[in-house]
Design an enzyme around this catalytic site. Structure first.
Site, mmCIF file in Angstrom:
data_model
loop_
_atom_site.group_PDB
_atom_site.id
_atom_site.type_symbol
_atom_site.label_atom_id
_atom_site.label_comp_id
_atom_site.label_asym_id
_atom_site.label_seq_id
_atom_site.Cartn_x
_atom_site.Cartn_y
_atom_site.Cartn_z
ATOM 1 N N GLY A 164 0.607 -1.048 6.471
ATOM 2 C CA GLY A 164 -0.471 -0.069 6.607
ATOM 3 C C GLY A 164 -1.779 -0.747 6.969
ATOM 4 O O GLY A 164 -1.825 -1.951 7.230
ATOM 5 N N GLU A 196 -0.491 -10.604 3.457
ATOM 6 C CA GLU A 196 -0.236 -9.713 4.602
ATOM 7 C C GLU A 196 -0.524 -10.435 5.917
ATOM 8 O O GLU A 196 0.226 -10.303 6.888
ATOM 9 C CB GLU A 196 -1.099 -8.452 4.495
ATOM 10 C CG GLU A 196 -0.618 -7.506 3.409
ATOM 11 C CD GLU A 196 -1.562 -6.330 3.177
ATOM 12 O OE1 GLU A 196 -1.079 -5.287 2.765
ATOM 13 O OE2 GLU A 196 -2.778 -6.468 3.395
ATOM 14 N N THR A 252 1.235 3.650 2.183
ATOM 15 C CA THR A 252 1.951 3.949 3.428
ATOM 16 C C THR A 252 3.144 3.011 3.585
ATOM 17 O O THR A 252 4.256 3.456 3.913
ATOM 18 C CB THR A 252 1.006 3.831 4.645
ATOM 19 O OG1 THR A 252 -0.251 4.429 4.317
ATOM 20 C CG2 THR A 252 1.586 4.507 5.865
ATOM 21 N N GLY A 275 0.834 -1.209 0.000
ATOM 22 C CA GLY A 275 0.000 0.000 0.000
ATOM 23 C C GLY A 275 0.859 1.246 0.000
ATOM 24 O O GLY A 275 2.093 1.170 0.113
HETATM 25 C C1 5RP Z 1 -3.233 -3.662 1.221
HETATM 26 C C2 5RP Z 1 -3.538 -3.086 2.533
HETATM 27 C C3 5RP Z 1 -3.028 -1.707 2.809
HETATM 28 O O1 5RP Z 1 -2.194 -1.738 3.908
HETATM 29 C C4 5RP Z 1 -4.188 -0.803 3.075
HETATM 30 O O2 5RP Z 1 -5.063 -0.855 1.956
HETATM 31 C C5 5RP Z 1 -3.745 0.628 3.317
HETATM 32 O O3 5RP Z 1 -3.216 1.150 2.143
HETATM 33 P P1 5RP Z 1 -2.713 2.655 2.060
HETATM 34 O O4 5RP Z 1 -1.521 2.760 2.918
HETATM 35 O O5 5RP Z 1 -2.435 2.851 0.591
HETATM 36 O O6 5RP Z 1 -3.860 3.527 2.525
HETATM 37 O O7 5RP Z 1 -4.153 -3.667 3.383
HETATM 38 O O8 5RP Z 1 -3.868 -4.906 1.059
#
Ligand code: 5RP
Length: 230
Positions: A84, A105, A31, A29
């Protein structure tokens, strides 16, 4: 500070927990990508770590920036995962999977001694469920699984649209070769009950409720960094 800067600040704070010799789970993601960029700078100046990426997307970024990688096969026990989240509640139960990487994840987080969640303050909620819950499902029997998810939710007093995630006019396919159903049930007061109900459905591969996995959340807001421990 704009949203990107907040992500960078959360990622920077997480870097303080990383030491030489660590085996790291590396999230997916925007972050988590800020974390990878900062980690790569440290690696370039001598930090000795090895990372297990949670998606092909993260793996590609790590390779591009020179972060040494391993696989969970070769490195099955990890010291720390940094990732994230789409939502974080006060108990550090999470909704994840907005980027479609929830299965890897969760496997990587579960293989880690510790999981640190990095997020900007907009991800903090009292009760999870504003963000649609991603549910990774087997392609076979999609419609039957979708109906079963709706029925399981109804037993818990939850309801709402369950929609197949699409990208470019085609169903989104995860790194594991599955589809994702996004369930807009609204507030989820009993995450454990919903988790159990979803796991009772054979077509459900994994869901985006992360319960008891995150030990620390680093939340960046305009007023600074807040660190929450489970
Ligand atoms: C990916 C995730 C990400 O951590 C979640 O969607 C947050 O993403 P971002 O940091 O772009 O907001 O779970 O599967």
């Amino acid at each position: 500070m704009d949203a990107r800067q907040l992500k960078v600040e959360a990622a920077r704070a997480a870097l303080a927990y990383v030491g030489s010799g660590m085996r790291l789970g590396i999230g997916t993601g925007t972050t988590a990508e800020e974390f990878v960029r900062l980690l790569a700078e440290k690696v370039a100046t001598g930090l000795d770590v090895v990372g297990v990426p949670t998606s092909e997307r993260t793996a590609a970024l790590c390779r591009e920036l020179g972060v040494p990688l391993s696989t969970l096969e070769d490195t099955p026990e990890l010291d720390l995962t940094v990732d994230g989240a789409d939502e974080v509640d006060p108990d550090l139960t999470l909704i994840k999977g907005g980027g479609g990487a929830l299965l890897r994840e969760k496997i990587v987080a579960a293989a880690s001694e510790r999981m640190i969640v990095i997020a900007d303050k907009s991800k903090l909620v009292e009760t999870l469920g504003r963000f649609p819950l991603p549910i990774e499902v087997n392609k076979f029997g999609l419609r039957a699984t979708e109906i079963a998810i709706g029925a399981a939710a109804a037993t818990l007093g939850l309801s709402g649209p369950v929609t197949l995630r699409m990208t470019g006019g085609q169903p989104f396919v995860t790194d594991g070769g599955h589809f994702i159903l996004d369930a807009s049930f609204g507030r989820i007061p009993d995450t454990r009950a919903l988790s159990n109900a979803l796991f009772a459905i054979p077509g459900v591969v994994e869901h985006g409720l992360f319960i008891g996995l995150a030990s620390t959340a680093i939340i960046a807001g305009g007023d600074g960094i807040e660190t929450v421990h489970a």
